[in-house]
Design a protein around this motif. Structure first.
Motif, PDB file in Angstrom:
ATOM      1  N   ALA A 103       0.854  -1.198   0.000  1.00  0.00           N
ATOM      2  CA  ALA A 103       0.000   0.000   0.000  1.00  0.00           C
ATOM      3  C   ALA A 103       0.885   1.242   0.000  1.00  0.00           C
ATOM      4  N   ARG A 104       0.337   2.338  -0.510  1.00  0.00           N
ATOM      5  CA  ARG A 104       1.099   3.593  -0.541  1.00  0.00           C
ATOM      6  C   ARG A 104       1.496   4.031   0.874  1.00  0.00           C
ATOM      7  N   TYR A 105       0.575   3.827   1.830  1.00  0.00           N
ATOM      8  CA  TYR A 105       0.807   4.367   3.169  1.00  0.00           C
ATOM      9  C   TYR A 105       1.115   3.279   4.183  1.00  0.00           C
ATOM     10  N   GLU A 106       1.988   3.641   5.106  1.00  0.00           N
ATOM     11  CA  GLU A 106       2.218   2.807   6.282  1.00  0.00           C
ATOM     12  C   GLU A 106       1.963   3.690   7.499  1.00  0.00           C
ATOM     13  N   LEU A 107       1.151   3.175   8.422  1.00  0.00           N
ATOM     14  CA  LEU A 107       0.860   3.928   9.639  1.00  0.00           C
ATOM     15  C   LEU A 107       1.546   3.217  10.796  1.00  0.00           C
TER      16      LEU A 107
ATOM     17  N   ARG B 220      -6.680   6.358  11.454  1.00  0.00           N
ATOM     18  CA  ARG B 220      -7.264   5.169  10.804  1.00  0.00           C
ATOM     19  C   ARG B 220      -8.695   5.450  10.345  1.00  0.00           C
ATOM     20  N   VAL B 221      -9.455   6.158  11.182  1.00  0.00           N
ATOM     21  CA  VAL B 221     -10.839   6.482  10.807  1.00  0.00           C
ATOM     22  C   VAL B 221     -10.835   7.415   9.596  1.00  0.00           C
ATOM     23  N   ALA B 222      -9.961   8.416   9.625  1.00  0.00           N
ATOM     24  CA  ALA B 222      -9.890   9.352   8.492  1.00  0.00           C
ATOM     25  C   ALA B 222      -9.536   8.598   7.208  1.00  0.00           C
ATOM     26  N   MET B 223      -8.599   7.666   7.294  1.00  0.00           N
ATOM     27  CA  MET B 223      -8.185   6.907   6.102  1.00  0.00           C
ATOM     28  C   MET B 223      -9.303   5.993   5.622  1.00  0.00           C
TER      29      MET B 223
ATOM     30  N   GLY C 292     -11.279   5.874   2.105  1.00  0.00           N
ATOM     31  CA  GLY C 292     -11.034   4.661   1.326  1.00  0.00           C
ATOM     32  C   GLY C 292      -9.562   4.469   0.987  1.00  0.00           C
ATOM     33  N   LEU C 293      -8.687   4.923   1.870  1.00  0.00           N
ATOM     34  CA  LEU C 293      -7.248   4.807   1.593  1.00  0.00           C
ATOM     35  C   LEU C 293      -6.689   3.518   2.197  1.00  0.00           C
ATOM     36  N   ALA C 294      -5.953   2.787   1.392  1.00  0.00           N
ATOM     37  CA  ALA C 294      -5.324   1.551   1.883  1.00  0.00           C
ATOM     38  C   ALA C 294      -4.045   1.903   2.640  1.00  0.00           C
ATOM     39  N   TYR C 295      -3.773   1.147   3.694  1.00  0.00           N
ATOM     40  CA  TYR C 295      -2.534   1.365   4.458  1.00  0.00           C
ATOM     41  C   TYR C 295      -2.175   0.079   5.181  1.00  0.00           C
ATOM     42  N   GLU C 296      -0.926   0.014   5.586  1.00  0.00           N
ATOM     43  CA  GLU C 296      -0.526  -1.078   6.475  1.00  0.00           C
ATOM     44  C   GLU C 296      -0.300  -0.478   7.850  1.00  0.00           C
ATOM     45  N   LEU C 297      -0.762  -1.179   8.873  1.00  0.00           N
ATOM     46  CA  LEU C 297      -0.519  -0.716  10.242  1.00  0.00           C
ATOM     47  C   LEU C 297       0.720  -1.430  10.764  1.00  0.00           C
ATOM     48  N   CYS C 298       1.720  -0.665  11.118  1.00  0.00           N
ATOM     49  CA  CYS C 298       2.935  -1.238  11.710  1.00  0.00           C
ATOM     50  C   CYS C 298       2.820  -1.024  13.218  1.00  0.00           C
TER      51      CYS C 298
ATOM     52  N   VAL D 238       2.884   7.876  13.280  1.00  0.00           N
ATOM     53  CA  VAL D 238       3.760   8.377  12.214  1.00  0.00           C
ATOM     54  C   VAL D 238       3.204   7.793  10.906  1.00  0.00           C
ATOM     55  N   LEU D 239       3.120   8.623   9.886  1.00  0.00           N
ATOM     56  CA  LEU D 239       2.645   8.139   8.576  1.00  0.00           C
ATOM     57  C   LEU D 239       3.804   8.132   7.591  1.00  0.00           C
ATOM     58  N   ARG D 240       4.002   6.978   6.953  1.00  0.00           N
ATOM     59  CA  ARG D 240       5.016   6.895   5.899  1.00  0.00           C
ATOM     60  C   ARG D 240       4.304   6.893   4.551  1.00  0.00           C
ATOM     61  N   ASP D 241       4.801   7.737   3.640  1.00  0.00           N
ATOM     62  CA  ASP D 241       4.206   7.826   2.294  1.00  0.00           C
ATOM     63  C   ASP D 241       5.208   7.243   1.300  1.00  0.00           C
TER      64      ASP D 241
END
Ligand SMILES: N[C@@H](CCC(=O)N[C@@H](CS)C(=O)NCC(=O)O)C(=O)O
Length: 223
Positions: free
Chosen positions: A3-7, A20-23, A27-33, A55-58
């Motif tokens: 996914a583009r984003y990592e949280l 997470r709620v905002a994403m 409808g944004l995909a992310y991985e939760l680290c 922290v958000l990684r793009d």
């Protein structure tokens, strides 16, 4: 493909949940680290100068990071304007930012430290519950927060504007943590706030995370 984003953070953090709620709404995909803020990995301080989550990684920006839930939400709102997080009207927009600020600072500090950390986090770490702090939080701080929020939500569906906004996400995410320690505004004293909290946390976007958090309860992040 990743996914583009990592949280990066812990699912039990109200600030991580806010993002997470905002994403999810966008409808944004992310991985939760998942990391524990109480025992972070060595690399964490290099991406979080205040040693805080989230922290958000793009990955579309070479893996660059952003800190702070408010900064992250504002970035996501600009980068992905669909399902906006803030009202368009300047006054309502400013009101949303104020409610967000109020919840993220004073409410989070007093109620988070006095109830969530004390009743949930510290016992998991084998530390005793500070009953005096719990009592002070419930009798001195909670009533003034609840009174203010009751006045702000009475007669309205949402805290700012005519739809759910970042203000509501910021309010509800703090009450989600309160629910984990069985604290909620008394409907007899704060009817509008109690009803608002119940209906907002019942929204699918919050309910799904609550299920996930309950399944993982007993953990405060990290592998
Ligand atoms: N204003 C920050 C607050 C973030 C924050 O305080 N996160 C807590 C976890 S809920 C944290 O990382 N605390 C670190 C510590 O207490 O050492 C935001 O909105 O992201």
């Amino acid at each position: 493909m990743k996914a583009r984003y990592e949280l990066i953070g812990s699912a039990m953090s109200p600030f991580v949940r806010k993002v997470r709620v905002a994403m999810a709404l966008k409808g944004l995909a992310y991985e939760l680290c998942e990391i524990s803020i109480f025992d972070p990995p060595d690399w964490f301080s290099s991406i979080s100068p205040l040693r805080r989550i989230p922290v958000l990684r793009d990955r579309d920006r070479g893996g660059a990071v952003l800190n702070d839930s408010s900064v992250i939400c504002h970035y996501l709102d600009m980068a992905h304007p669909e399902s906006p997080l803030l009202p368009e009207d300047p006054w309502e927009r400013a009101r949303a930012l104020w409610i967000e600020e109020y919840m993220d600072t004073e409410f989070a500090f007093r109620m988070g430290m006095g109830l969530f950390r004390t009743r949930y986090v510290y016992p998991l770490m084998g530390q005793p519950v500070d009953e005096a702090l719990v009592e002070k939080t419930l009798t001195k701080h909670a009533p003034r927060f609840y009174r203010y929020l009751e006045g702000e939500i009475a007669g309205k569906d949402w805290f700012a504007g005519s739809a759910l906004s970042l203000a509501d996400i910021a309010v509800a995410t703090q009450f989600a943590n309160m629910r984990h320690v069985r604290e909620a505004p008394d409907p007899a004293l704060y009817p509008a706030l109690a009803a608002y909290v119940a209906r907002t946390l019942a929204l699918p976007v919050f309910a799904a995370l609550e299920q996930e958090e309950k399944a993982a309860s007993g953990a405060i992040g990290g592998a």
